[in-house]
Write a protein that holds these residues in place. Structure first.
Motif, short mmCIF file in Angstrom:
data_model
loop_
_atom_site.label_atom_id
_atom_site.label_comp_id
_atom_site.label_asym_id
_atom_site.label_seq_id
_atom_site.Cartn_x
_atom_site.Cartn_y
_atom_site.Cartn_z
N VAL A 16 0.95 -1.29 0.00
CA VAL A 16 -0.01 -0.03 0.02
C VAL A 16 0.78 1.22 -0.17
O VAL A 16 0.46 2.19 -0.71
N GLY A 17 2.14 1.28 0.64
CA GLY A 17 2.75 2.41 0.93
C GLY A 17 3.44 2.66 -0.82
O GLY A 17 3.46 3.75 -1.09
N PRO A 187 -10.10 6.33 6.19
CA PRO A 187 -8.81 5.89 6.76
C PRO A 187 -8.33 6.48 8.23
O PRO A 187 -7.37 5.87 8.88
N THR A 188 -8.63 7.87 8.32
CA THR A 188 -8.46 8.70 9.75
C THR A 188 -8.89 7.98 10.59
O THR A 188 -8.33 7.63 11.87
N PHE A 189 -10.35 7.56 10.71
CA PHE A 189 -10.85 7.10 11.83
C PHE A 189 -10.45 5.71 11.96
O PHE A 189 -10.20 5.25 13.11
N THR A 193 -8.16 4.60 15.31
CA THR A 193 -8.46 3.64 16.55
C THR A 193 -7.74 2.50 16.50
O THR A 193 -7.37 2.16 17.58
N THR A 194 -7.13 2.01 15.24
CA THR A 194 -6.36 0.81 15.52
C THR A 194 -5.02 1.00 15.56
O THR A 194 -4.14 0.06 16.07
N VAL A 212 -3.15 -0.19 5.60
CA VAL A 212 -3.98 -0.70 4.67
C VAL A 212 -5.07 -0.40 4.41
O VAL A 212 -5.50 -0.29 2.97
N SER A 213 -5.89 0.46 5.33
CA SER A 213 -7.00 1.07 5.09
C SER A 213 -6.93 2.29 4.06
O SER A 213 -8.21 2.58 3.59
N THR A 214 -5.78 2.68 4.15
CA THR A 214 -5.55 4.03 3.30
C THR A 214 -5.61 3.57 1.75
O THR A 214 -5.59 4.40 0.79
#
Length: 270
Positions: A16-17, A187-189, A193-194, A212-214
């Motif tokens: 993802v990066g 992805p911020t939320f 959170t994680t 990964v959510s990004t």
């Protein structure tokens, strides 16, 4: 380490990066150095990619050590994201830098303080307790409160700016603001959170979910760039009002025509 751990917590954030670097380059190349908003969002995406790499290295660190260093590095990388994103929300959609030197200084001072705290040993991360190669927890340092206020405060301020822009814009720009807000809010939320609360209060094993959510940001921004010409509109600014010049063949899908120049039609943005 299990194959699932290697893929989800090391390979996936790293991949993802790499995708985020590609997106940052694509945004940058739309107008090169001529568009301040594009540059600021490209820097935001580039910061996300560094955060992804830092998390991947942190999860790989149990194999060769230096886990505290990579934990600190992930905090340093993450601190750049809200800073550049907030500057972007102040500037968008202007091609020129609209932030005054005073505003830039006021926004930069808390960022620099937080960044310096991250470099001091045990300020942000006091200790990383490792129970197994796949399970560890982060013990926060005395500077964790300052870091938290900076991170959450800057993100809230940025989304407040987008909220205001949504209510003061129309047409294609309103659509772009919605896409930017959704692409960054989700992805911020998840990331806070994680990779923040879970890491401190539960376990660090969920820290891969944020990076990964990004991928959601990557996909939605890419879609908006192709469908709604995000980061690729010719913006003309007059005071606090903006005019977008777009190809005439895209006129019907983008808004209300207010002007004409060669094969470009002008659209009032706000």
């Amino acid at each position: 380490m299990s194959p699932l751990y290697l893929f989800s917590q090391i390979a996936a954030p790293f991949i993802v990066g790499l995708l985020q670097i590609g997106l940052a380059i694509a945004i940058w190349r739309k107008k090169g150095r001529q568009d301040a908003s594009n540059i600021l969002f490209a820097l935001t995406v580039l910061s996300i990619s560094f955060w992804c790499f830092a998390v991947a290295l942190f999860n790989y660190a149990p194999l060769f050590g230096y886990i505290e260093i990579f934990s600190t590095l992930s905090y340093i990388a993450a601190s750049f994201i809200p800073y550049f994103f907030l500057l972007f929300t102040f500037n968008f959609p202007s091609e020129k830098l609209r932030i005054s030197r005073k505003e830039l200084l006021l926004l930069t001072i808390p960022f620099v303080i937080t960044l310096l705290l991250s470099f001091f040993p045990y300020k942000i991360v006091r200790e990383v307790r490792q129970f197994s190669p796949e399970n560890s927890i982060v013990i926060p340092g005395s500077g964790q409160v300052t870091y938290s206020l900076f991170l959450i405060g800057y993100f809230l301020y940025a989304f407040f700016n987008l909220f205001r822009k949504y209510h003061t814009t129309k047409g294609v720009l309103k659509t772009q603001v919605v896409h930017i807000a959704l692409a960054t809010l989700v992805p911020t939320f998840i990331g806070i959170t994680t990779d923040f609360f879970f890491v401190i209060f539960i376990a660090v094993q969920y820290n891969w979910i944020g990076p990964v959510s990004t991928i959601f940001l990557f996909l939605l921004i890419l879609y908006s760039m192709r469908k709604w010409r995000l980061f690729n509109l010719l913006i003309i600014q007059h005071g606090n009002r903006f005019l977008a010049l777009v190809p005439s063949k895209e006129a019907k899908s983008l808004g209300f025509c207010v002007g004409y120049k060669r094969d470009l039609l002008g659209y009032a943005l706000r």
